[in-house]
Design a protein around this motif. Sequence first.
Motif, PDB file in Angstrom:
ATOM      1  N   ARG A   1       2.271   1.248  -8.673  1.00 44.51           N
ATOM      2  CA  ARG A   1       1.609   1.033  -7.394  1.00 44.51           C
ATOM      3  C   ARG A   1       2.591   0.354  -6.451  1.00 44.51           C
ATOM      4  NH1 ARG A   1      -3.673  -2.319  -8.266  1.00 44.51           N
ATOM      5  NH2 ARG A   1      -2.379  -3.393  -9.812  1.00 44.51           N
ATOM      6  N   SER A   2       2.316   0.454  -5.172  1.00 49.40           N
ATOM      7  CA  SER A   2       3.182  -0.198  -4.187  1.00 49.40           C
ATOM      8  C   SER A   2       2.378  -1.245  -3.430  1.00 49.40           C
ATOM      9  CB  SER A   2       3.766   0.829  -3.215  1.00 49.40           C
ATOM     10  OG  SER A   2       2.737   1.503  -2.523  1.00 49.40           O
ATOM     11  N   PHE A   3       3.050  -2.299  -3.054  1.00 49.95           N
ATOM     12  CA  PHE A   3       2.435  -3.391  -2.318  1.00 49.95           C
ATOM     13  C   PHE A   3       3.331  -3.742  -1.132  1.00 49.95           C
ATOM     14  CE2 PHE A   3       1.145  -3.823  -6.741  1.00 49.95           C
ATOM     15  CZ  PHE A   3      -0.233  -3.936  -6.636  1.00 49.95           C
ATOM     16  N   ALA A   4       2.771  -4.482  -0.206  1.00 49.31           N
ATOM     17  CA  ALA A   4       3.574  -4.995   0.904  1.00 49.31           C
ATOM     18  C   ALA A   4       4.651  -5.931   0.354  1.00 49.31           C
ATOM     19  CB  ALA A   4       2.674  -5.730   1.886  1.00 49.31           C
ATOM     20  N   PRO A   5       5.747  -6.104   1.083  1.00 46.86           N
ATOM     21  CA  PRO A   5       6.800  -7.006   0.603  1.00 46.86           C
ATOM     22  C   PRO A   5       6.256  -8.405   0.316  1.00 46.86           C
ATOM     23  CG  PRO A   5       7.562  -5.747   2.487  1.00 46.86           C
ATOM     24  CD  PRO A   5       6.094  -5.468   2.358  1.00 46.86           C
TER      25      PRO A   5
ATOM     26  N   HIS B   1      -4.510  -9.437  -5.146  1.00 48.88           N
ATOM     27  CA  HIS B   1      -4.641  -9.047  -6.545  1.00 48.88           C
ATOM     28  C   HIS B   1      -3.740  -7.847  -6.837  1.00 48.88           C
ATOM     29  CE1 HIS B   1      -7.895 -11.854  -7.054  1.00 48.88           C
ATOM     30  NE2 HIS B   1      -8.562 -11.309  -6.056  1.00 48.88           N
ATOM     31  N   ARG B   2      -2.852  -8.041  -7.816  1.00 44.77           N
ATOM     32  CA  ARG B   2      -1.956  -6.962  -8.220  1.00 44.77           C
ATOM     33  C   ARG B   2      -2.121  -6.631  -9.698  1.00 44.77           C
ATOM     34  NH1 ARG B   2       3.873  -8.259  -5.245  1.00 44.77           N
ATOM     35  NH2 ARG B   2       3.081  -8.349  -3.089  1.00 44.77           N
ATOM     36  N   ASP B   3      -3.199  -7.083 -10.292  1.00 44.18           N
ATOM     37  CA  ASP B   3      -3.414  -6.871 -11.720  1.00 44.18           C
ATOM     38  C   ASP B   3      -4.094  -5.538 -11.968  1.00 44.18           C
ATOM     39  OD1 ASP B   3      -6.564  -7.385 -12.090  1.00 44.18           O
ATOM     40  OD2 ASP B   3      -5.785  -8.722 -10.558  1.00 44.18           O
ATOM     41  N   GLU B   4      -4.146  -5.155 -13.243  1.00 48.48           N
ATOM     42  CA  GLU B   4      -4.794  -3.924 -13.674  1.00 48.48           C
ATOM     43  C   GLU B   4      -6.230  -4.164 -14.126  1.00 48.48           C
ATOM     44  OE1 GLU B   4      -3.993  -0.732 -13.830  1.00 48.48           O
ATOM     45  OE2 GLU B   4      -2.040  -0.983 -12.904  1.00 48.48           O
ATOM     46  N   ILE B   5      -6.629  -5.423 -14.222  1.00 48.84           N
ATOM     47  CA  ILE B   5      -7.909  -5.742 -14.839  1.00 48.84           C
ATOM     48  C   ILE B   5      -9.041  -5.672 -13.829  1.00 48.84           C
ATOM     49  CG2 ILE B   5      -9.165  -7.505 -16.126  1.00 48.84           C
ATOM     50  CD1 ILE B   5      -6.377  -8.624 -16.932  1.00 48.84           C
TER      51      ILE B   5
END
Length: 302
Positions: free
Chosen positions: A214-218, A275-279
């Motif tokens: 996945r991609s997120f903002a810097p 939140h950057r988790d998979e849960i």
Amino acid sequence: MQQTIVDQIEPVADDVVSLVLRGATGPLAPWEPGAHVDLTLPNWLTRQYSLCGDPADRESYRVAVRYDRLSRGGSEYIHRFLRRGRALDVSLPRNHFPLLPAPEYLFLAGGIGITPILPMLRTAAASDVPVSLVYVGQSVASMPFADELRSAYGERVRIVATRQQGRPDLAALGSALNPGAVVYACGPGPMLTAAEAAFPAGRLYAERFRPAPRSFAPNTEFEAVCARSGRTVRVPEDESLLDVLTHAGYPVPSGCREGVCGSCELTVLDGEPEHRDEIGAPEGRVYACVSRALSPRLVLDL
């Protein structure tokens, strides 16, 4: 933390061993299908494994471990050096993949992804609702517990060895899904991506052993306010919240460091987590290993 003794180590497929961990001081903590535990290994590594035994058995836990040729030291130690009789510390079970009541279940497992599915299948079958399992692997020899499953559940289990049979048609399974039936899936990333395309989102529950790309903002800098101790620490762009807190003297438990296991969960009192988790972190929680902040500060219950 619970103390256990390695009671059994046995091969259950090519490059897969099953461990039975007996409670060293009495009954072990209860658990429900989908739960996993952290194993603290003698080489100082902590690794997460799904419980794949019988939830009614309070005397022992069972896990299965596939040898990873790119091992970071966990599976290699278990396969090469761990011996029966060794003491291991095991965490209390955590469950981010619970089995919910449903009128019918389709289980989809790929390789070692069978481990959380096994107790789910056992529990669902005992509830006397229709259940079926599609179990996928390169070959039958590489698929742990295949014989156990066929013996226990017969035609309700479909074994798909992809080297001989090719991949199953998940789109066809999705189109044939009965109203009300739910799908539980665990396995390699490509299989789960295909499952997400084949099954309705509200009826698919999946667990990944590795985070999906996945991609997120810097990354941006933010402050972590430790409310109970009255201390504020700066989280720079190039460090995780977990690492900053650890270096500041707050020993937050951690395991996978990929947002998959949930061992580094913290309570957020104020601020907006990213939140950057998979849960799927619940309201008021954040997983410090991967997640950051969308607000200038996070106030944590530390």
